[in-house]
Design a protein around this motif. Structure first.
Motif, short mmCIF file in Angstrom:
data_model
loop_
_atom_site.label_atom_id
_atom_site.label_comp_id
_atom_site.label_asym_id
_atom_site.label_seq_id
_atom_site.Cartn_x
_atom_site.Cartn_y
_atom_site.Cartn_z
N ILE A 210 21.16 -26.80 -14.47
CA ILE A 210 20.39 -25.56 -14.62
C ILE A 210 21.21 -24.37 -14.15
O ILE A 210 21.22 -23.31 -14.79
N ASN A 211 21.91 -24.54 -13.04
CA ASN A 211 22.76 -23.48 -12.50
C ASN A 211 23.81 -23.06 -13.51
O ASN A 211 24.01 -21.88 -13.79
N PHE A 212 24.47 -24.04 -14.10
CA PHE A 212 25.51 -23.76 -15.10
C PHE A 212 24.93 -23.08 -16.33
O PHE A 212 25.48 -22.09 -16.84
N VAL A 213 23.80 -23.58 -16.83
CA VAL A 213 23.20 -23.03 -18.05
C VAL A 213 22.74 -21.59 -17.82
O VAL A 213 22.88 -20.74 -18.71
N ILE A 214 22.20 -21.30 -16.66
CA ILE A 214 21.74 -19.94 -16.38
C ILE A 214 22.91 -18.96 -16.41
O ILE A 214 22.81 -17.86 -16.98
N ILE A 215 24.04 -19.34 -15.83
CA ILE A 215 25.22 -18.47 -15.84
C ILE A 215 25.71 -18.26 -17.27
O ILE A 215 26.00 -17.13 -17.68
N ILE A 216 25.78 -19.34 -18.05
CA ILE A 216 26.20 -19.21 -19.45
C ILE A 216 25.23 -18.32 -20.22
O ILE A 216 25.63 -17.46 -21.01
N ALA A 217 23.93 -18.51 -19.99
CA ALA A 217 22.93 -17.71 -20.69
C ALA A 217 23.02 -16.24 -20.30
O ALA A 217 22.86 -15.35 -21.15
N LEU A 218 23.29 -15.95 -19.03
CA LEU A 218 23.47 -14.56 -18.60
C LEU A 218 24.66 -13.91 -19.29
O LEU A 218 24.58 -12.78 -19.76
N VAL A 219 25.76 -14.64 -19.36
CA VAL A 219 26.95 -14.12 -20.03
C VAL A 219 26.67 -13.84 -21.49
O VAL A 219 27.02 -12.78 -22.02
N TYR A 220 26.01 -14.78 -22.16
CA TYR A 220 25.71 -14.60 -23.59
C TYR A 220 24.75 -13.44 -23.81
O TYR A 220 24.89 -12.69 -24.78
N SER A 221 23.77 -13.27 -22.94
CA SER A 221 22.79 -12.20 -23.13
C SER A 221 23.41 -10.82 -22.95
O SER A 221 22.85 -9.82 -23.42
N ILE A 222 24.55 -10.76 -22.30
CA ILE A 222 25.24 -9.47 -22.10
C ILE A 222 26.33 -9.26 -23.12
O ILE A 222 26.55 -8.13 -23.59
N THR A 223 27.01 -10.33 -23.53
CA THR A 223 28.20 -10.17 -24.38
C THR A 223 27.93 -10.35 -25.87
O THR A 223 28.72 -9.88 -26.69
N GLN A 224 26.85 -11.03 -26.25
CA GLN A 224 26.57 -11.27 -27.67
C GLN A 224 25.69 -10.16 -28.23
O GLN A 224 24.47 -10.16 -28.01
N ILE A 225 26.29 -9.22 -28.96
CA ILE A 225 25.53 -8.08 -29.47
C ILE A 225 25.69 -7.91 -30.98
O ILE A 225 25.32 -6.86 -31.52
N ASP A 226 26.22 -8.93 -31.66
CA ASP A 226 26.40 -8.80 -33.11
C ASP A 226 25.09 -8.51 -33.82
O ASP A 226 25.05 -7.72 -34.78
N HIS A 227 24.01 -9.14 -33.38
CA HIS A 227 22.72 -8.91 -34.04
C HIS A 227 22.19 -7.51 -33.78
O HIS A 227 21.47 -6.96 -34.62
N VAL A 228 22.56 -6.90 -32.66
CA VAL A 228 22.17 -5.52 -32.40
C VAL A 228 22.84 -4.59 -33.40
O VAL A 228 22.22 -3.69 -33.98
N VAL A 229 24.13 -4.81 -33.64
CA VAL A 229 24.88 -3.98 -34.59
C VAL A 229 24.34 -4.14 -36.00
O VAL A 229 24.17 -3.16 -36.73
N VAL A 230 24.04 -5.37 -36.40
CA VAL A 230 23.60 -5.63 -37.77
C VAL A 230 22.16 -5.19 -38.01
O VAL A 230 21.84 -4.58 -39.04
N MET A 231 21.27 -5.43 -37.04
CA MET A 231 19.85 -5.26 -37.28
C MET A 231 19.31 -3.89 -36.91
O MET A 231 18.43 -3.35 -37.60
N THR A 232 19.78 -3.30 -35.82
CA THR A 232 19.17 -2.04 -35.35
C THR A 232 20.17 -0.93 -35.04
O THR A 232 19.78 0.23 -34.98
N GLN A 233 21.42 -1.29 -34.77
CA GLN A 233 22.44 -0.31 -34.34
C GLN A 233 21.97 0.51 -33.14
O GLN A 233 22.20 1.71 -33.06
N GLY A 234 21.32 -0.16 -32.24
CA GLY A 234 20.88 0.49 -31.00
C GLY A 234 19.57 1.23 -31.11
O GLY A 234 19.03 1.69 -30.11
#
Length: 290
Positions: A210-234
């Motif tokens: 759980i500790n490992f997955v939470i850290i990975i999920a935190l990193v992904y929630s901050i670094t993965q923004i491709d869908h923001v660019v495609v869907m809303t552009q902020g």
């Protein structure tokens, strides 16, 4: 000496990659944050902490930080709970479970840009799949989910959960399969219920995972923004502007490298702080003797 030298030689590629791709960029980001290199300024001008002052005076920065924290809550917690539930449900190595694991993992292999395009069609007002099925229950629907400030970030969160929950499920499956069965068998013999076995045995033994997955999920929630660019552009009205998109916008559109570097450094400090807090809280009691 030979053993120490061999260990250093084995670890040297990792050290080199860490220096090149982690520490040097971090140092460069800190250095760039002390200079003003906007097009309105001739060359680079040393301004000290002025970029940080300008950053903290920018209301869009605070809105992006707020959006990112909200996005973390909307994606990390539901996706981890969903992944854990799927792993527990598909724990047994049955044929049907193997097929279901593949089905739930499938969104992970789809590029985030493609996933964003798929979900954009789902959210199309009146014509998308979501409005189509909602209309069967509630009558004609014409909701612009990506065009309203109170629903756009939630729509992006659904994409994040759909995309990564299956990936986190694999880690939980690995953790469950690696656990010794003796503790659970002893609990069953003592008459413990399924909930008691899960809460007092399975969950504590899964804490390192759980500790490992939470850290990975935190990193992904901050670094993965491709869908923001495609869907809303902020948008709309910066309602889905998260930190990395804000930094990208400063760099590519405003050409404010100094301010973008300051925002990058602040984001790294926050992510590092989250990781430290997570390790301190979840590492308690995760070591067991076999």
């Amino acid at each position: 000496m030979r053993k120490k030298l061999s260990l250093y030689l084995i670890l040297s590629p990792t050290f080199i990659f860490l220096i090149i791709f982690t520490y040097l960029p971090l140092l460069r980001s800190l250095t760039d944050s002390l200079y003003d290199s906007r097009y309105s300024v001739e060359g680079e001008k040393f301004v000290g902490l002025d970029n940080f002052y300008r950053l903290f005076d920018d209301p869009i920065f605070w809105l992006s930080l707020k959006n990112n924290l909200l996005y973390i809550l909307l994606t990390v917690i539901p996706s981890i709970l969903l992944a854990l539930g799927l792993a527990l449900a598909l724990w047994e190595n049955k044929r049907v479970n193997r097929w279901l694991r593949t089905a739930f993992f499938f969104p992970t292999i789809i590029p985030l840009v493609s996933a964003a395009t798929i979900w954009t069609f789902i959210f199309i007002p009146n014509l998308g799949l979501l409005d189509y099925y909602l209309a069967k229950w509630f009558g004609p629907m014409n909701t612009n989910y990506l065009g309203m400030s109170n629903s756009a970030l939630l729509a992006l969160s659904l994409v994040g959960i759909w995309k990564f929950a299956g990936y986190y499920m694999l880690f939980f499956l690995a953790g469950l399969q690696a656990m010794p069965s003796s503790a659970r068998e002893a609990a069953v013999m003592e008459g413990a219920s399924r909930w008691q076995i899960f809460y007092h045995i399975t969950l504590p033994l899964l804490r390192p995972t759980i500790n490992f997955v939470i850290i990975i999920a935190l990193v992904y929630s901050i670094t993965q923004i491709d869908h923001v660019v495609v869907m809303t552009q902020g948008g709309p009205n910066h309602a889905t502007s998260v930190m990395l998109y804000y930094i990208q916008d400063l760099t590519l559109n405003s050409h404010d490298i100094g301010k973008a570097s300051a925002a990058t450094f602040v984001s790294l400090i926050l992510l590092f702080s989250f990781s430290i807090v997570n390790l301190r809280i979840l590492e308690k009691g995760v070591h067991y003797e076999h």
